[in-house]
Design a protein around this motif. Structure first.
Motif, PDB file in Angstrom:
ATOM      1  N   UNK A  60       0.853  -1.185   0.000  1.00  0.00           N
ATOM      2  CA  UNK A  60       0.000   0.000   0.000  1.00  0.00           C
ATOM      3  C   UNK A  60       0.890   1.236   0.000  1.00  0.00           C
ATOM      4  N   UNK A  61       0.766   2.051  -1.013  1.00  0.00           N
ATOM      5  CA  UNK A  61       1.642   3.206  -1.175  1.00  0.00           C
ATOM      6  C   UNK A  61       0.805   4.485  -1.229  1.00  0.00           C
ATOM      7  N   UNK A  62       1.312   5.521  -0.610  1.00  0.00           N
ATOM      8  CA  UNK A  62       0.601   6.798  -0.613  1.00  0.00           C
ATOM      9  C   UNK A  62       1.333   7.823   0.226  1.00  0.00           C
ATOM     10  N   UNK A  63       0.948   9.067   0.114  1.00  0.00           N
ATOM     11  CA  UNK A  63       1.604  10.124   0.858  1.00  0.00           C
ATOM     12  C   UNK A  63       1.218  10.065   2.337  1.00  0.00           C
ATOM     13  N   UNK A 238       1.368  -7.757   8.852  1.00  0.00           N
ATOM     14  CA  UNK A 238       1.051  -6.366   8.515  1.00  0.00           C
ATOM     15  C   UNK A 238       2.234  -5.515   8.967  1.00  0.00           C
ATOM     16  N   UNK A 239       2.982  -5.002   8.002  1.00  0.00           N
ATOM     17  CA  UNK A 239       4.248  -4.317   8.323  1.00  0.00           C
ATOM     18  C   UNK A 239       4.152  -2.852   7.896  1.00  0.00           C
ATOM     19  N   UNK A 240       4.009  -1.977   8.872  1.00  0.00           N
ATOM     20  CA  UNK A 240       3.910  -0.540   8.609  1.00  0.00           C
ATOM     21  C   UNK A 240       5.311   0.063   8.531  1.00  0.00           C
ATOM     22  N   UNK A 241       5.461   1.088   7.698  1.00  0.00           N
ATOM     23  CA  UNK A 241       6.745   1.773   7.495  1.00  0.00           C
ATOM     24  C   UNK A 241       7.831   0.764   7.089  1.00  0.00           C
ATOM     25  N   UNK A 242       7.495  -0.047   6.112  1.00  0.00           N
ATOM     26  CA  UNK A 242       8.366  -1.122   5.635  1.00  0.00           C
ATOM     27  C   UNK A 242       9.318  -0.664   4.532  1.00  0.00           C
ATOM     28  N   UNK A 243       8.981   0.415   3.851  1.00  0.00           N
ATOM     29  CA  UNK A 243       9.730   0.834   2.657  1.00  0.00           C
ATOM     30  C   UNK A 243      11.238   0.914   2.848  1.00  0.00           C
ATOM     31  N   UNK A 246      13.764  -1.789   1.626  1.00  0.00           N
ATOM     32  CA  UNK A 246      14.207  -1.917   0.233  1.00  0.00           C
ATOM     33  C   UNK A 246      15.532  -1.207   0.015  1.00  0.00           C
ATOM     34  N   UNK A 247      15.782  -0.179   0.794  1.00  0.00           N
ATOM     35  CA  UNK A 247      17.051   0.554   0.681  1.00  0.00           C
ATOM     36  C   UNK A 247      18.209  -0.302   1.196  1.00  0.00           C
ATOM     37  N   UNK A 248      17.922  -1.185   2.170  1.00  0.00           N
ATOM     38  CA  UNK A 248      18.971  -2.048   2.708  1.00  0.00           C
ATOM     39  C   UNK A 248      19.422  -3.071   1.692  1.00  0.00           C
TER      40      UNK A 248
END
Length: 250
Positions: A60-63, A238-243, A246-248
């Motif tokens: 789920x992506x959004x501002x 359910x993993x919040x603030x997971x983005x 991907x940087x790792x």
């Protein structure tokens, strides 16, 4: 007339929704929008897919402030809480077909929820897997659900407490890094009981043997098999603030 006489906050008002620290029935204040309807439908598609390849994760992506966390919390409750408890919210879903589909799904299914937030303590694949194990075990404990499948932390704790053929005091005393972090075998046990990922990784580097443990995928499958014996059909993470994870990997 004063504003406070006609306006007010819900009893469980949360200025920022946190799926790991929910309060009361605040999740039910969510207004099911078209985007939410689409997300719930996609989630059910994944859960009901007969082909394992079609059971895909959902992103789920959004501002900031658009309700992503709150929507995730709502789905978590709809798929796990008792049917009678969620019915008042189900009635608010403005899609009759999806509403009935959800009811039919819940008649024979319960989706065990595991909630995480952020990536603190994760630096590689090993710590990623351990973080998931920790979250699952915490969720099982909070739900008062007993399973036989042990986490990697629990396996080391059992070995330290019961395997008398291994001199754990010698291992601690002869590793400067481990000794500086835990001080003693008792300190090592405490850190493992607290799911200290760095301590476990250092411990593994300090010993010349290996305690067998499956991959995180196999471990979750073992947990799910036990849950299914308790009439719990699925596990959802359910993993919040997971983005940032991907940087790792980049």
């Amino acid at each position: 007339m004063k504003y406070e006489e006609i306006l007010g906050l819900y009893e469980y008002f949360q200025p920022v929704y946190d799926i790991t620290q929910e309060r009361g029935d605040f999740w039910k204040q969510f207004i099911p929008t078209k985007d939410f309807i689409d997300t719930l439908r996609i989630f059910l598609n994944s859960l009901e897919a007969k082909d394992k390849k079609a059971r895909k994760s959902i992103w789920i992506q959004g501002t900031y402030g658009t309700g992503k966390s709150h929507a995730t919390g709502v789905i978590k409750h709809l798929l796990w809480d008792d049917i009678e408890y969620i019915e008042d919210f189900v009635e608010k879903i403005p899609d009759d077909q999806l509403k009935e589909r959800l009811r039919n799904f819940r008649k024979g299914n319960k989706v065990f929820p595991v909630a995480l937030k952020g990536i603190s303590g994760i630096s590689d694949a090993k710590s990623f897997a351990l973080k998931i194990e920790e979250a699952v075990r915490n969720a099982l404990r909070d739900g008062r659900i007993d399973v036989k499948t042990k986490s990697e932390f629990e396996k080391y704790i059992d070995s330290i407490q019961n395997n008398k053929s291994i001199n754990w005091r010698y291992i601690v005393d002869n590793s400067l890094e481990l000794k500086s972090m835990v001080g003693s075998v008792e300190g090592l046990l405490t850190e493992l009981e607290n799911n200290n990922i760095e301590v476990l990784k250092i411990l593994e580097k300090s010993i010349d043997f290996h305690i067998p443990h499956p991959s995180i995928e196999e471990w979750l499958s073992e947990i799910l098999a036990e849950l299914q014996d308790l009439d719990i059909s699925h596990i959802a993470i359910y993993w919040d603030e997971f983005t940032p994870i991907m940087e790792l990997s980049s």
